[in-house]
Motif scaffolding. Structure first.
Motif, PDB file in Angstrom:
ATOM      1  N   ASP A 187       1.295  -1.098   0.081  1.00  0.00           N
ATOM      2  CA  ASP A 187      -0.272   0.028  -0.561  1.00  0.00           C
ATOM      3  C   ASP A 187       0.946   0.903  -0.079  1.00  0.00           C
ATOM      4  OD1 ASP A 187      -1.566   2.042   0.529  1.00  0.00           O
ATOM      5  OD2 ASP A 187      -2.060   1.767   2.735  1.00  0.00           O
ATOM      6  N   TRP A 188       0.890   1.770  -1.271  1.00  0.00           N
ATOM      7  CA  TRP A 188       1.645   3.071  -1.536  1.00  0.00           C
ATOM      8  C   TRP A 188       0.670   4.332  -1.135  1.00  0.00           C
ATOM      9  CZ3 TRP A 188       5.952   1.436  -0.370  1.00  0.00           C
ATOM     10  CH2 TRP A 188       6.956   0.023  -0.979  1.00  0.00           C
ATOM     11  N   PHE A 189       0.133   4.439   0.008  1.00  0.00           N
ATOM     12  CA  PHE A 189      -0.694   5.826  -0.619  1.00  0.00           C
ATOM     13  C   PHE A 189      -0.166   6.075   1.088  1.00  0.00           C
ATOM     14  CE2 PHE A 189      -5.062   8.287   1.352  1.00  0.00           C
ATOM     15  CZ  PHE A 189      -4.950   8.813   0.178  1.00  0.00           C
ATOM     16  N   ALA A 190       0.603   6.992   0.584  1.00  0.00           N
ATOM     17  CA  ALA A 190       1.529   7.313   1.514  1.00  0.00           C
ATOM     18  C   ALA A 190       1.240   8.551   3.073  1.00  0.00           C
ATOM     19  CB  ALA A 190       3.068   7.575   1.176  1.00  0.00           C
ATOM     20  N   TYR A 191       1.672   8.388   3.830  1.00  0.00           N
ATOM     21  CA  TYR A 191       2.019   8.780   5.558  1.00  0.00           C
ATOM     22  C   TYR A 191       2.323   9.921   5.544  1.00  0.00           C
ATOM     23  CZ  TYR A 191       2.164  10.117  10.361  1.00  0.00           C
ATOM     24  OH  TYR A 191       2.231  10.327  11.676  1.00  0.00           O
ATOM     25  N   PHE A 192       3.263  10.218   4.883  1.00  0.00           N
ATOM     26  CA  PHE A 192       4.252  11.162   4.628  1.00  0.00           C
ATOM     27  C   PHE A 192       3.741  11.568   3.417  1.00  0.00           C
ATOM     28  CE2 PHE A 192       6.432   8.634   8.003  1.00  0.00           C
ATOM     29  CZ  PHE A 192       7.013   9.101   8.914  1.00  0.00           C
ATOM     30  N   LYS A 193       3.419  13.243   3.869  1.00  0.00           N
ATOM     31  CA  LYS A 193       3.611  14.276   2.504  1.00  0.00           C
ATOM     32  C   LYS A 193       4.498  14.583   2.149  1.00  0.00           C
ATOM     33  CE  LYS A 193       0.922  18.123   0.917  1.00  0.00           C
ATOM     34  NZ  LYS A 193      -0.005  18.834   0.951  1.00  0.00           N
ATOM     35  N   TYR A 194       5.689  14.996   3.130  1.00  0.00           N
ATOM     36  CA  TYR A 194       6.865  15.443   2.268  1.00  0.00           C
ATOM     37  C   TYR A 194       8.241  14.761   3.185  1.00  0.00           C
ATOM     38  CZ  TYR A 194       4.098  19.810   1.174  1.00  0.00           C
ATOM     39  OH  TYR A 194       3.875  20.131   0.085  1.00  0.00           O
ATOM     40  N   ASN A 195       8.889  13.737   2.557  1.00  0.00           N
ATOM     41  CA  ASN A 195       9.583  13.507   3.149  1.00  0.00           C
ATOM     42  C   ASN A 195      10.879  13.865   3.614  1.00  0.00           C
ATOM     43  OD1 ASN A 195      10.615  10.936   4.040  1.00  0.00           O
ATOM     44  ND2 ASN A 195      10.948   9.607   2.206  1.00  0.00           N
ATOM     45  N   ALA A 196      11.624  13.859   5.057  1.00  0.00           N
ATOM     46  CA  ALA A 196      13.128  14.622   4.532  1.00  0.00           C
ATOM     47  C   ALA A 196      14.304  14.011   4.883  1.00  0.00           C
ATOM     48  CB  ALA A 196      13.107  15.390   6.215  1.00  0.00           C
ATOM     49  N   ILE A 197      14.294  14.059   3.233  1.00  0.00           N
ATOM     50  CA  ILE A 197      15.787  12.886   2.772  1.00  0.00           C
ATOM     51  C   ILE A 197      16.169  13.993   1.693  1.00  0.00           C
ATOM     52  CG2 ILE A 197      15.229  11.066   3.868  1.00  0.00           C
ATOM     53  CD1 ILE A 197      15.102   9.812   1.044  1.00  0.00           C
ATOM     54  N   ASP A 198      17.925  13.448   0.940  1.00  0.00           N
ATOM     55  CA  ASP A 198      17.761  14.505   0.078  1.00  0.00           C
ATOM     56  C   ASP A 198      18.261  16.128   0.172  1.00  0.00           C
ATOM     57  OD1 ASP A 198      17.757  11.513  -1.085  1.00  0.00           O
ATOM     58  OD2 ASP A 198      16.305  11.531  -2.782  1.00  0.00           O
ATOM     59  N   PRO A 199      18.563  16.735   0.783  1.00  0.00           N
ATOM     60  CA  PRO A 199      18.726  18.293   0.795  1.00  0.00           C
ATOM     61  C   PRO A 199      19.142  18.363  -0.120  1.00  0.00           C
ATOM     62  CG  PRO A 199      19.904  17.085   2.801  1.00  0.00           C
ATOM     63  CD  PRO A 199      19.010  15.709   2.114  1.00  0.00           C
ATOM     64  N   THR A 200      18.807  19.647  -0.729  1.00  0.00           N
ATOM     65  CA  THR A 200      20.428  20.560  -1.424  1.00  0.00           C
ATOM     66  C   THR A 200      20.259  22.014  -0.478  1.00  0.00           C
ATOM     67  OG1 THR A 200      20.694  21.181  -3.198  1.00  0.00           O
ATOM     68  CG2 THR A 200      18.657  20.986  -3.659  1.00  0.00           C
TER      69      THR A 200
ATOM     70  N   HIS B  31      19.831  32.035   2.036  1.00  0.00           N
ATOM     71  CA  HIS B  31      19.938  30.586   2.089  1.00  0.00           C
ATOM     72  C   HIS B  31      18.529  29.543   1.477  1.00  0.00           C
ATOM     73  CE1 HIS B  31      24.240  31.233   3.628  1.00  0.00           C
ATOM     74  NE2 HIS B  31      23.651  32.390   3.168  1.00  0.00           N
ATOM     75  N   TRP B  32      17.570  28.755   1.159  1.00  0.00           N
ATOM     76  CA  TRP B  32      17.007  27.667   0.546  1.00  0.00           C
ATOM     77  C   TRP B  32      17.531  26.723   0.889  1.00  0.00           C
ATOM     78  CZ3 TRP B  32      11.878  29.570  -0.451  1.00  0.00           C
ATOM     79  CH2 TRP B  32      11.765  31.275  -0.470  1.00  0.00           C
ATOM     80  N   LEU B  33      17.011  25.764   1.537  1.00  0.00           N
ATOM     81  CA  LEU B  33      16.886  24.716   2.198  1.00  0.00           C
ATOM     82  C   LEU B  33      16.292  23.848   1.266  1.00  0.00           C
ATOM     83  CD1 LEU B  33      18.446  22.310   3.136  1.00  0.00           C
ATOM     84  CD2 LEU B  33      16.602  22.113   4.935  1.00  0.00           C
ATOM     85  N   THR B  34      16.634  22.535   0.287  1.00  0.00           N
ATOM     86  CA  THR B  34      15.574  21.913  -0.907  1.00  0.00           C
ATOM     87  C   THR B  34      15.376  20.304  -0.142  1.00  0.00           C
ATOM     88  OG1 THR B  34      15.393  23.835  -2.642  1.00  0.00           O
ATOM     89  CG2 THR B  34      14.335  21.799  -3.040  1.00  0.00           C
ATOM     90  N   TYR B  35      13.902  19.882   0.082  1.00  0.00           N
ATOM     91  CA  TYR B  35      14.545  18.047  -0.298  1.00  0.00           C
ATOM     92  C   TYR B  35      13.197  17.674  -0.624  1.00  0.00           C
ATOM     93  CZ  TYR B  35      11.153  19.042   3.972  1.00  0.00           C
ATOM     94  OH  TYR B  35       9.866  19.291   4.681  1.00  0.00           O
ATOM     95  N   GLY B  36      13.426  16.268  -0.042  1.00  0.00           N
ATOM     96  CA  GLY B  36      12.137  15.490  -0.623  1.00  0.00           C
ATOM     97  C   GLY B  36      12.305  14.133  -1.964  1.00  0.00           C
ATOM     98  N   SER B  37      11.257  13.290  -1.669  1.00  0.00           N
ATOM     99  CA  SER B  37      12.007  12.131  -1.734  1.00  0.00           C
ATOM    100  C   SER B  37      10.646  10.792  -1.959  1.00  0.00           C
ATOM    101  CB  SER B  37      12.790  11.333  -0.874  1.00  0.00           C
ATOM    102  OG  SER B  37      12.973   9.915  -1.608  1.00  0.00           O
TER     103      SER B  37
ATOM    104  N   GLN C  59       5.197   8.818  -5.949  1.00  0.00           N
ATOM    105  CA  GLN C  59       5.448   8.921  -7.162  1.00  0.00           C
ATOM    106  C   GLN C  59       7.351   9.029  -6.908  1.00  0.00           C
ATOM    107  OE1 GLN C  59       5.800  14.069  -7.241  1.00  0.00           O
ATOM    108  NE2 GLN C  59       3.499  13.128  -6.967  1.00  0.00           N
ATOM    109  N   GLY C  60       7.633   8.746  -8.233  1.00  0.00           N
ATOM    110  CA  GLY C  60       9.026   8.654  -8.773  1.00  0.00           C
ATOM    111  C   GLY C  60       9.943   9.497  -8.607  1.00  0.00           C
ATOM    112  N   SER C  61      10.044  10.427  -7.904  1.00  0.00           N
ATOM    113  CA  SER C  61      11.009  11.450  -8.182  1.00  0.00           C
ATOM    114  C   SER C  61      11.608  11.402  -7.172  1.00  0.00           C
ATOM    115  CB  SER C  61      10.562  12.477  -8.506  1.00  0.00           C
ATOM    116  OG  SER C  61       9.043  13.418  -7.967  1.00  0.00           O
ATOM    117  N   GLU C  62      13.016  12.074  -6.490  1.00  0.00           N
ATOM    118  CA  GLU C  62      13.693  12.705  -5.627  1.00  0.00           C
ATOM    119  C   GLU C  62      15.074  13.686  -5.733  1.00  0.00           C
ATOM    120  OE1 GLU C  62      14.493   8.323  -3.823  1.00  0.00           O
ATOM    121  OE2 GLU C  62      16.231   7.866  -5.478  1.00  0.00           O
ATOM    122  N   ALA C  63      15.577  13.114  -5.219  1.00  0.00           N
ATOM    123  CA  ALA C  63      17.357  13.730  -5.242  1.00  0.00           C
ATOM    124  C   ALA C  63      17.376  15.482  -5.786  1.00  0.00           C
ATOM    125  CB  ALA C  63      18.036  13.027  -5.329  1.00  0.00           C
TER     126      ALA C  63
END
Length: 634
Positions: free
Chosen positions: A325-338, A347-353, A399-403
């Motif tokens: 079941d991929w109806f995800a609990y987390f809306k925004y996943n705190a990995i892959d920062p730039t 200064h801006w922090l961007t993240y998501g996976s 969805q298949g987007s990250e980093a």
């Protein structure tokens, strides 16, 4: 026989000038003329001199030379043969752009060595053509299974690299940091966010881990949230150490954001195994930050918690019906920062996976902490401080987007958002969109607003294969950076395909890849198909383009290595065979752009990594609004 007599006898046996009681005092002394030089090149010179005098007992003659003045025969020498009184010879294997000091000498039997006056000359620097003719390609092997273990780490160079981030420091080195993943789990037990450095982006020195153990704040923060949710504390969390980003702030300070993922199930806190599945998601990820003033020391001071994964489903909305079941609990996943500093100095922090898309938020330039106070990481809204959405692939929860990687190019005036698509073992590919503002909207090359949703074009990298070699897959999760002189680069991992003959678990081999970037006339970054090898940037002549090319249509195909096909360019500017046969070609030598069949292809000299031995070649990359093309001269 005493020691002094033994030494004198040895010198005489070697032909060096010695004196004894039988010297001929009636001869005219030998003298050596000043040295003349001719035919001076970057690595050779012709020298000439002569000697005169009635005493013809010269046992050796030649030249002595050094890069330091006051030379003698105990420095480097060039001995010259021949019975005449001329002293002529050629020095070779000299260094370009170097001053040499030289004397002619004659060794006279039973006399002291006689020298000319000292002369100096400076070899010219290499021309670009000299540099290209003398170029040597990198020799390290891509299949590093024989040196993948911890004991061979001094030989790793770009082996065992995953999710790299690269920054250029004030000491002139490029520093690379990464996720802990490695072939054969070589990093296990040896710290986290492993580092290496390089002056030329080709040869890398392994530095070790930047973090020895998980910071205490991660467990504290995790269990603080669990207590609020009415859950028992996890005494020994299972951690993953993922995808740091490092930046030179330009003020003597260097900042690194990193991801630590807690892999226990939320409901019970049990380890993530099929047997322990408790109908909940795994726990949240955290982003922390550390700083240093000396990256060469590889010693960083941890600054603690920055942000964590967040949900819009309330604090107990983690229920799942199954592991699929991929109806995800987390809306925004705190990995892959730039981390991006804007043209205005913000200064801006961007993240998501994978979870809903990519978000960005402004942080304090001095502390690196979010400017907006974070709300509790559940029931979040756009005003909760966890970031605003700047890219979503299909508006779905999974969805298949990250980093993400966001860089600003002052020459074009745009911010560029690079995103990794699809699963990482084979299908991984990179896309890029751009915006006039750091927080969007981001627009693809086809005009699509990907902040509102949809697939990004162009494709920047993709699994591929030239006619020789195994090719590469899993080429994404990139770092994009410049050298301060207008040259841009793309770094990522690359993986071997599945089932490469003779290599155990070939798809688990991860090699660090660095590629150069050219920018199109309308401001889009083109990543070159072959890896960067520091090939001299000699202007490419039109005559070099005639012949056979390997041409790749890099259009997206999920999990498929895009193959090379032949294309032949004739001297009369026709495409006579293979791809685009019947078309024509032209060349803009000033801008190094080949136009074939109406498509602009941007040229660069790079390494032919598939050749044996490796050598320099010419490659190209180009875009249309819907396609990407790569190519290599055969």
């Amino acid at each position: 026989m005493n020691k002094i007599k033994i030494i004198i006898l040895l010198f005489c046996m070697l032909g060096w000038a010695c004196s004894d009681d039988n010297s001929d005092g009636g001869s005219t002394p030998v003298s050596v003329m000043s040295v003349s030089y001719a035919n001076l090149t970057y690595n050779s010179v012709t020298l000439s001199s002569s000697y005169k005098g009635e005493n013809q007992n010269v046992t050796k003659k030649g030249f002595c030379y050094s890069t330091e003045p006051n030379v003698d025969v105990f420095k480097q020498i060039l001995e010259v043969s021949g019975s005449g009184m001329d002293i002529r010879g050629e020095l070779t294997n000299l260094s370009a752009g170097t001053t040499y000091y030289v004397k002619a000498f004659a060794m006279v039997h039973n006399e002291s060595t006689v020298y000319s006056a000292e002369t100096s000359f400076t070899t010219p620097g290499l021309t670009e053509n000299d540099e290209l003719a003398n170029y040597k390609a990198p020799e390290y092997v891509d299949n590093y299974t024989g040196i993948a273990g911890w004991a061979q780490r001094s030989q790793w160079n770009l082996a065992n690299v995953h999710d790299p981030t690269v920054m250029k420091a004030n000491d002139g080195y490029y520093y690379m940091y990464q996720t802990d993943a490695s072939y054969g789990n070589a990093h296990d037990g040896h710290g986290h966010f492993h580092a290496r450095r390089s002056k030329d982006l080709v040869n890398w020195e392994y530095l070790g881990a930047t973090m020895s153990a998980a910071p205490a704040w991660v467990k504290t923060k995790l269990n603080e949230y669990r207590a609020t949710q009415g859950l028992a504390a996890i005494d020994n969390p299972s951690y993953g150490y993922w995808a740091p980003v490092a930046r030179n702030l330009g003020n003597g300070k260097y900042r690194m954001y990193y991801s630590i993922v807690v892999d226990n199930y939320i409901k019970t806190g049990a380890a993530n195994t099929a047997a322990n599945f408790d109908n909940s998601w795994t726990e949240r990820a955290f982003i922390g930050m550390m700083e240093t003033s000396d990256p060469a020391s590889n010693t960083w001071e941890d600054k603690g918690f920055i942000i964590c994964s967040s949900s819009d489903k309330a604090m107990d909305g983690w229920a799942r019906t199954s592991t699929s079941d991929w109806f995800a609990y987390f809306k925004y996943n705190a990995i892959d920062p730039t981390y991006t500093v804007t043209k205005e100095g913000q200064h801006w922090l961007t993240y998501g996976s994978w979870h809903s898309g990519i978000v960005t938020l402004q942080v304090d330039a001095q502390t690196g902490l979010p400017l907006t106070r974070l709300a509790a990481p559940w029931d979040i809204t756009d005003a909760s401080g966890y970031g605003s959405l700047i890219e979503t692939r299909d508006n779905g929860r999974w969805q298949g987007s990250e980093a993400p990687e966001i860089i600003y190019n002052a020459k074009t005036g745009y911010y560029y958002l690079f995103v990794a698509y699809d699963e990482l073992s084979v299908a991984y590919n990179t896309r890029v969109a751009r915006s006039a503002n750091i927080n969007g909207p981001y627009i693809g090359i086809d005009g699509k607003n990907v902040t509102e949703g949809g697939d990004i074009l162009p494709v920047v990298t993709h699994p591929y294969k030239f006619s020789e070699g195994h090719g590469w897959v899993g080429i994404s999760h990139c770092a994009v950076f410049d050298d301060g002189a207008g040259n841009w680069f793309y770094a990522s991992q690359g993986r071997f395909p599945n089932n490469v003959s003779g290599i155990n678990a070939s798809n688990a081999i991860m090699m660090g890849h660095v590629r150069s970037i050219r920018w199109t006339s309308d401001g889009w970054p083109l990543v070159m198909p072959e890896r960067y090898g520091n090939v001299p940037k000699v202007e490419i002549k039109e005559s070099e383009l005639v012949g056979n090319w390997e041409h790749i249509d890099l259009s997206y195909r999920y999990g498929e290595q895009r193959p090379a096909n032949m294309m032949t360019l004739s001297a009369d500017h026709k495409i006579t065979a293979g791809t685009w046969k019947g078309g024509t070609w032209s060349y803009d030598e000033t801008n190094q752009i080949l136009t074939a069949n109406g498509v602009e292809l941007y040229l660069q000299r790079e390494v032919d990594w598939e050749a044996s031995p490796r050598k320099a070649t010419i490659v190209y990359a180009g875009y249309t609004p819907s396609k990407t093309y790569w190519g290599k001269k055969k």
